[in-house]
Scaffold this motif. Structure first.
Motif, PDB file in Angstrom:
ATOM      1  N   ALA A  16      -3.502   3.599  12.996  1.00  0.00           N
ATOM      2  CA  ALA A  16      -4.355   2.493  12.542  1.00  0.00           C
ATOM      3  C   ALA A  16      -4.797   2.717  11.095  1.00  0.00           C
ATOM      4  O   ALA A  16      -4.858   1.765  10.307  1.00  0.00           O
ATOM      5  CB  ALA A  16      -5.566   2.344  13.456  1.00  0.00           C
ATOM      6  N   GLU A  17      -5.094   3.967  10.743  1.00  0.00           N
ATOM      7  CA  GLU A  17      -5.469   4.260   9.356  1.00  0.00           C
ATOM      8  C   GLU A  17      -4.305   4.006   8.410  1.00  0.00           C
ATOM      9  O   GLU A  17      -4.500   3.541   7.282  1.00  0.00           O
ATOM     10  CB  GLU A  17      -5.972   5.701   9.236  1.00  0.00           C
ATOM     11  N   LEU A  18      -3.090   4.272   8.861  1.00  0.00           N
ATOM     12  CA  LEU A  18      -1.900   3.942   8.075  1.00  0.00           C
ATOM     13  C   LEU A  18      -1.796   2.433   7.887  1.00  0.00           C
ATOM     14  O   LEU A  18      -1.598   1.937   6.772  1.00  0.00           O
ATOM     15  CB  LEU A  18      -0.654   4.491   8.774  1.00  0.00           C
ATOM     16  N   LEU A  19      -1.960   1.696   8.952  1.00  0.00           N
ATOM     17  CA  LEU A  19      -1.892   0.238   8.907  1.00  0.00           C
ATOM     18  C   LEU A  19      -2.945  -0.352   7.980  1.00  0.00           C
ATOM     19  O   LEU A  19      -2.693  -1.340   7.281  1.00  0.00           O
ATOM     20  CB  LEU A  19      -2.046  -0.336  10.318  1.00  0.00           C
ATOM     21  N   GLU A  20      -4.104   0.272   7.946  1.00  0.00           N
ATOM     22  CA  GLU A  20      -5.201  -0.224   7.124  1.00  0.00           C
ATOM     23  C   GLU A  20      -4.806  -0.345   5.648  1.00  0.00           C
ATOM     24  O   GLU A  20      -5.258  -1.244   4.947  1.00  0.00           O
ATOM     25  CB  GLU A  20      -6.405   0.706   7.272  1.00  0.00           C
ATOM     26  N   HIS A  21      -3.935   0.520   5.178  1.00  0.00           N
ATOM     27  CA  HIS A  21      -3.498   0.467   3.775  1.00  0.00           C
ATOM     28  C   HIS A  21      -2.695  -0.803   3.469  1.00  0.00           C
ATOM     29  O   HIS A  21      -2.591  -1.203   2.317  1.00  0.00           O
ATOM     30  CB  HIS A  21      -2.667   1.698   3.419  1.00  0.00           C
ATOM     31  N   PHE A  22      -2.139  -1.416   4.485  1.00  0.00           N
ATOM     32  CA  PHE A  22      -1.313  -2.609   4.295  1.00  0.00           C
ATOM     33  C   PHE A  22      -2.034  -3.900   4.669  1.00  0.00           C
ATOM     34  O   PHE A  22      -1.519  -4.990   4.427  1.00  0.00           O
ATOM     35  CB  PHE A  22      -0.022  -2.475   5.108  1.00  0.00           C
ATOM     36  N   GLN A  23      -3.220  -3.754   5.245  1.00  0.00           N
ATOM     37  CA  GLN A  23      -3.978  -4.930   5.660  1.00  0.00           C
ATOM     38  C   GLN A  23      -4.246  -5.803   4.443  1.00  0.00           C
ATOM     39  O   GLN A  23      -4.668  -5.327   3.399  1.00  0.00           O
ATOM     40  CB  GLN A  23      -5.289  -4.492   6.309  1.00  0.00           C
ATOM     41  N   TRP A  24      -4.003  -7.064   4.586  1.00  0.00           N
ATOM     42  CA  TRP A  24      -4.256  -8.097   3.593  1.00  0.00           C
ATOM     43  C   TRP A  24      -3.274  -8.099   2.428  1.00  0.00           C
ATOM     44  O   TRP A  24      -3.411  -8.901   1.515  1.00  0.00           O
ATOM     45  CB  TRP A  24      -5.698  -8.042   3.054  1.00  0.00           C
ATOM     46  N   LEU A  25      -2.286  -7.226   2.421  1.00  0.00           N
ATOM     47  CA  LEU A  25      -1.285  -7.255   1.364  1.00  0.00           C
ATOM     48  C   LEU A  25      -0.223  -8.299   1.693  1.00  0.00           C
ATOM     49  O   LEU A  25       0.063  -8.570   2.860  1.00  0.00           O
ATOM     50  CB  LEU A  25      -0.595  -5.889   1.214  1.00  0.00           C
ATOM     51  N   PRO A  72       1.227   0.799  -5.687  1.00  0.00           N
ATOM     52  CA  PRO A  72       0.956   1.651  -6.850  1.00  0.00           C
ATOM     53  C   PRO A  72       1.047   3.125  -6.447  1.00  0.00           C
ATOM     54  O   PRO A  72       0.874   3.481  -5.267  1.00  0.00           O
ATOM     55  CB  PRO A  72      -0.486   1.292  -7.242  1.00  0.00           C
ATOM     56  N   ASP A  73       1.308   4.000  -7.405  1.00  0.00           N
ATOM     57  CA  ASP A  73       1.505   5.426  -7.120  1.00  0.00           C
ATOM     58  C   ASP A  73       0.360   6.042  -6.318  1.00  0.00           C
ATOM     59  O   ASP A  73       0.592   6.780  -5.364  1.00  0.00           O
ATOM     60  CB  ASP A  73       1.704   6.206  -8.424  1.00  0.00           C
ATOM     61  N   GLU A  74      -0.871   5.751  -6.695  1.00  0.00           N
ATOM     62  CA  GLU A  74      -2.027   6.328  -5.993  1.00  0.00           C
ATOM     63  C   GLU A  74      -2.051   5.891  -4.527  1.00  0.00           C
ATOM     64  O   GLU A  74      -2.317   6.686  -3.633  1.00  0.00           O
ATOM     65  CB  GLU A  74      -3.332   5.910  -6.675  1.00  0.00           C
ATOM     66  N   LYS A  75      -1.734   4.629  -4.291  1.00  0.00           N
ATOM     67  CA  LYS A  75      -1.700   4.110  -2.917  1.00  0.00           C
ATOM     68  C   LYS A  75      -0.547   4.743  -2.135  1.00  0.00           C
ATOM     69  O   LYS A  75      -0.704   5.060  -0.957  1.00  0.00           O
ATOM     70  CB  LYS A  75      -1.582   2.587  -2.935  1.00  0.00           C
ATOM     71  N   ARG A  76       0.597   4.953  -2.782  1.00  0.00           N
ATOM     72  CA  ARG A  76       1.734   5.616  -2.113  1.00  0.00           C
ATOM     73  C   ARG A  76       1.360   7.029  -1.667  1.00  0.00           C
ATOM     74  O   ARG A  76       1.749   7.461  -0.588  1.00  0.00           O
ATOM     75  CB  ARG A  76       2.957   5.664  -3.033  1.00  0.00           C
ATOM     76  N   VAL A  77       0.593   7.741  -2.481  1.00  0.00           N
ATOM     77  CA  VAL A  77       0.139   9.080  -2.107  1.00  0.00           C
ATOM     78  C   VAL A  77      -0.748   8.994  -0.869  1.00  0.00           C
ATOM     79  O   VAL A  77      -0.599   9.772   0.082  1.00  0.00           O
ATOM     80  CB  VAL A  77      -0.602   9.764  -3.279  1.00  0.00           C
ATOM     81  N   GLN A  78      -1.675   8.042  -0.858  1.00  0.00           N
ATOM     82  CA  GLN A  78      -2.574   7.879   0.282  1.00  0.00           C
ATOM     83  C   GLN A  78      -1.792   7.506   1.538  1.00  0.00           C
ATOM     84  O   GLN A  78      -2.065   8.034   2.629  1.00  0.00           O
ATOM     85  CB  GLN A  78      -3.624   6.809  -0.026  1.00  0.00           C
ATOM     86  N   VAL A  79      -0.822   6.610   1.415  1.00  0.00           N
ATOM     87  CA  VAL A  79       0.011   6.222   2.554  1.00  0.00           C
ATOM     88  C   VAL A  79       0.807   7.432   3.042  1.00  0.00           C
ATOM     89  O   VAL A  79       0.941   7.662   4.252  1.00  0.00           O
ATOM     90  CB  VAL A  79       0.932   5.038   2.182  1.00  0.00           C
ATOM     91  N   GLY A  80       1.310   8.241   2.123  1.00  0.00           N
ATOM     92  CA  GLY A  80       2.034   9.453   2.492  1.00  0.00           C
ATOM     93  C   GLY A  80       1.173  10.408   3.306  1.00  0.00           C
ATOM     94  O   GLY A  80       1.653  11.036   4.263  1.00  0.00           O
TER      95      GLY A  80
END
Length: 116
Positions: free
Chosen positions: A39-48, A57-65
């Motif tokens: 769910a925390e992974l999914l949260e990064h894509f919510q509303w995109l 963006p690079d910073e978001k890719r790191v967080q998703v990783g």
């Protein structure tokens, strides 16, 4: 199981043992933690938009990783606790999916196997 998966699983097992967390790592708790991390992974894509989800963006890719790693680590802990060879199970599932979704009937379709 591949050597890399074995090593990762052993490192995760040692990490938990050093902290005496094994008492908390029941299959139920690990499955729950896995669902939370997913769910925390999914949260990064919510509303995109679809396009935004493809061009993070690079910073978001790191967080998703990091969230992907959390999901993987909990999955490996769960499979370790239940003595399930995750690679064997995954290859078996690929074979089952190939039977359920034959190319000639499923190519380009999002329908479930019982609807094709």
């Amino acid at each position: 199981m591949s050597r890399d998966i074995d090593e990762l699983q052993a490192a995760q097992r040692a990490f938990a043992q050093e902290r005496e967390w094994g008492q908390f790592h029941t299959p139920k708790n690990l499955a729950s933690a896995l669902a939370v991390e997913a769910a925390e992974l999914l949260e990064h894509f919510q509303w995109l938009t679809e396009e935004q989800s493809r061009t993070l963006p690079d910073e978001k890719r790191v967080q998703v990783g990091e969230e992907i790693a959390d999901v993987l680590l909990y999955l490996l802990q769960l499979s370790d606790k239940l003595q399930i060879d995750v690679m064997e199970a995954a290859w078996r599932k690929i074979g089952l999916n190939a039977e359920k979704y034959p190319v000639d009937r499923s190519r380009g379709s999002i329908r479930k196997y019982n609807d094709i």
